[in-house]
Scaffold this motif. Structure first.
Motif, short mmCIF file in Angstrom:
data_model
loop_
_atom_site.label_atom_id
_atom_site.label_comp_id
_atom_site.label_asym_id
_atom_site.label_seq_id
_atom_site.Cartn_x
_atom_site.Cartn_y
_atom_site.Cartn_z
N UNK A 95 0.83 -1.21 0.00
CA UNK A 95 0.00 0.00 0.00
C UNK A 95 0.87 1.26 0.00
N UNK A 96 2.05 1.22 0.60
CA UNK A 96 2.95 2.39 0.61
C UNK A 96 3.37 2.76 -0.82
N UNK A 97 3.71 1.76 -1.60
CA UNK A 97 4.10 1.99 -2.99
C UNK A 97 2.92 2.47 -3.83
N UNK A 98 1.76 1.90 -3.58
CA UNK A 98 0.56 2.27 -4.33
C UNK A 98 0.19 3.72 -4.04
N UNK A 99 0.24 4.12 -2.76
CA UNK A 99 -0.08 5.51 -2.41
C UNK A 99 0.97 6.45 -2.98
N UNK A 100 2.24 6.05 -2.96
CA UNK A 100 3.29 6.88 -3.56
C UNK A 100 3.03 7.08 -5.06
N UNK A 101 2.62 6.02 -5.75
CA UNK A 101 2.25 6.14 -7.17
C UNK A 101 1.06 7.08 -7.35
N UNK B 132 -21.83 -2.73 4.67
CA UNK B 132 -20.37 -2.65 4.73
C UNK B 132 -20.01 -1.52 5.69
N UNK B 133 -19.28 -1.85 6.74
CA UNK B 133 -18.89 -0.86 7.76
C UNK B 133 -17.92 0.16 7.21
N UNK B 134 -18.02 1.39 7.71
CA UNK B 134 -17.10 2.46 7.34
C UNK B 134 -15.67 2.10 7.72
N UNK B 135 -15.47 1.69 8.97
CA UNK B 135 -14.13 1.31 9.42
C UNK B 135 -14.28 0.10 10.32
N UNK B 136 -13.71 -0.99 9.90
CA UNK B 136 -13.81 -2.24 10.65
C UNK B 136 -12.42 -2.85 10.69
N UNK C 128 -0.09 4.68 8.17
CA UNK C 128 0.30 6.04 8.51
C UNK C 128 0.36 6.98 7.33
N UNK C 129 -0.41 6.71 6.28
CA UNK C 129 -0.33 7.48 5.04
C UNK C 129 -1.46 8.48 4.85
N UNK C 130 -2.51 8.41 5.64
CA UNK C 130 -3.65 9.31 5.49
C UNK C 130 -3.42 10.56 6.33
N UNK C 131 -3.58 11.72 5.69
CA UNK C 131 -3.41 13.00 6.37
C UNK C 131 -4.72 13.54 6.92
N UNK D 21 -8.63 2.75 2.04
CA UNK D 21 -8.35 3.76 3.05
C UNK D 21 -7.90 3.17 4.39
N UNK D 22 -8.49 2.02 4.75
CA UNK D 22 -8.11 1.38 6.01
C UNK D 22 -6.64 0.99 5.97
N UNK D 23 -6.19 0.37 4.88
CA UNK D 23 -4.79 -0.01 4.74
C UNK D 23 -3.88 1.21 4.76
#
Length: 172
Positions: A94-100, A143-147, A125-128, A118-120
């Motif tokens: 997920x770090x590489x995907x968000x960087x892309x 489907x729960x918002x955050x589970x 630690x990537x969401x501001x 978004x959960x991942x």
């Protein structure tokens, strides 16, 4: 340039109904029609979601087509079931995907949405920021918002609120 988790949820905490439907999001007040929603759309340089959202939304562009730009679909399986040619399918850490995604966004924000992506990103630690719209509807199940059982709590700071629309900063 920030990573923003942008989502609408029901008052009882669901982002999809029991059949993964999202039509209820467009009933009532708030949502992307709010000033805060319009601000997120204007700041969005790229959009990242999971393949499940594509299964639900099909080829529809984010925000009802009012926004255009790079759309990245994060998948851990072969996306052959519903490939949309104009979307970019990505996999890996997920770090590489968000960087892309941030590269694709240029000088603007990367918006992440859906359930798993978004959960991942949050847990890495990537969401501001989190921008959350509350739809005035009770779904009862879905489907729960955050589970995410077993993870440490994430502290948020309220930046703005008008009752149905919230902007939070993720406290690190």
């Amino acid at each position: 340039m920030s990573v923003i988790w942008h989502m609408t949820m029901s008052l009882d905490g669901f982002i999809g109904d029991r059949d993964d439907g999202v039509g209820w999001m467009f009933l009532g007040e708030g949502g992307v029609s709010s000033g805060l929603g319009a601000e997120v759309i204007a700041r969005c340089g790229a959009f990242l979601c999971g393949g499940r959202l594509v299964d639900v939304m099909g080829e529809n562009r984010p925000y009802g087509g009012t926004w255009s730009g790079p759309i990245l679909i994060y998948t851990r399986k072969d996306p052959a079931s519903k490939v949309v040619p104009e979307f970019t399918y990505v996999s890996g850490d997920i770090r590489e995907v968000v960087a892309d995604g941030l590269k694709a966004a240029g000088s603007k924000d990367l918006v992440v949405t859906g359930g798993a992506v978004p959960r991942l990103a949050l847990e890495a630690g990537l969401v501001d920021e989190i921008v959350l719209h509350i739809a005035p509807v009770l779904l009862g199940e879905g489907v729960r918002y955050y589970d995410s059982p077993g993870v440490s709590p994430t502290t948020l700071k309220v930046l703005t609120s008008d009752g149905l629309n919230f902007r939070f900063a993720v406290v690190r």
